[in-house]
Design an enzyme around this catalytic site. Structure first.
Site, PDB file in Angstrom:
ATOM      1  N   GLY A 131       1.194  -8.493  -8.075  1.00 50.53           N
ATOM      2  CA  GLY A 131       0.134  -7.508  -7.926  1.00 50.53           C
ATOM      3  C   GLY A 131       0.436  -6.189  -8.602  1.00 50.53           C
ATOM      4  O   GLY A 131      -0.484  -5.453  -8.985  1.00 50.53           O
ATOM      5  N   ALA A 158       2.733  -7.878  -3.746  1.00 49.87           N
ATOM      6  CA  ALA A 158       2.315  -7.979  -2.345  1.00 49.87           C
ATOM      7  C   ALA A 158       3.477  -7.789  -1.380  1.00 49.87           C
ATOM      8  O   ALA A 158       4.613  -8.192  -1.652  1.00 49.87           O
ATOM      9  CB  ALA A 158       1.656  -9.338  -2.098  1.00 49.87           C
TER      10      ALA A 158
END
Length: 253
Positions: free
Chosen positions: A110, A60
């Site tokens: 992520g 992220a």
């Protein structure tokens, strides 16, 4: 942020957002738009996801996270954005084509969750792979807790998620996190060979195999019926008949 290249049955998405391919709302939307283009093509058998940065993807975008924490309703916006991560990665997971993640550098948070949504993963032996969210008081919420546990089992998932400790690509093979590892200077070559091999296989057969593998994760045992159904459909196709006849003729010869 991306490059999309298509060549017959093969497509390549290159992550290209310097310096670390950080994921923000624009990144999610851009990747989704590329998948729309692939859906429109309809002929892609294998999708190769790679990076042109030193890392694969660091997760992220921390600037976006910081902005959310400065807002009164930031917790709501942040959770909505995590849900958007999940939707994108679920879409990647359920693509009818085979997906290959080439992890040439670090894949964290992520970034690793993106690769877990792919069918096949090849990593540089030197690359770090990890889900460090617990170290900042969060969870790997883009599917990481679920996919890593299903893929590697509770023991490995607990080790990586509860400690936040990353592993090298060289160890990731033994853990079941990736299927192959290679030295950093050879990983791109090995990934390209794999993608080329997959691109030469029957697209309907690859799609059918992928659907049967997905069915195995669901309760109820319908996967056995699924195998029968897709076999019936495939054997009627000219491509399957040609390939089977060629195999039988070669065996006779």
């Amino acid at each position: 942020m991306f490059r999309l290249e298509a060549d017959g049955p093969k497509a390549v998405i290159t992550l290209s957002r310097p310096p670390v391919n950080a994921i923000n709302n624009a990144w999610i939307a851009g990747f989704g738009a590329l998948l729309d283009r692939l859906d429109a093509d309809g002929e892609i058998a294998v999708l190769h996801i790679r990076s042109d940065q030193q890392v694969f993807c660091a997760g992220a975008d921390l600037r976006q996270v910081e902005e959310r924490f400065g807002l009164d309703d930031g917790h709501l916006r942040f959770s909505e954005e995590v849900a958007a991560f999940q939707r994108l990665f679920r879409r990647i997971e359920t693509l009818p084509c085979v997906t290959v993640a080439e992890i040439g550098g670090t894949a964290m948070g992520g970034g690793l969750e993106l690769t877990l949504a792919c069918d096949l993963r090849i990593a540089a032996e030197e690359a770090w792979l990890g889900l460090p969210e617990v170290t900042i008081g969060l969870v790997p919420g883009a599917g990481g807790t679920q996919r890593l546990t299903r893929l590697c089992g509770r023991s490995v998932a607990s080790r990586m998620i509860l400690t936040g400790d990353p592993v090298r690509g060289s160890e990731a093979v033994a853990l079941g996190l990736v299927q192959w590892a290679a030295p950093r200077d050879r990983v791109a070559e090995q990934a390209e060979k794999l993608v080329a091999r997959l691109g030469g296989l029957s697209r309907p057969a690859l799609r059918a195999c992928k659907s049967c593998i997905a069915e195995a994760a669901r309760p109820g045992g319908e996967g056995f019926e699924r195998e029968v159904d897709v076999t019936r459909d495939l054997i009627r196709t000219p491509e399957a008949r040609r390939l089977v006849e060629a195999f039988l003729n070669k065996r006779k010869g």
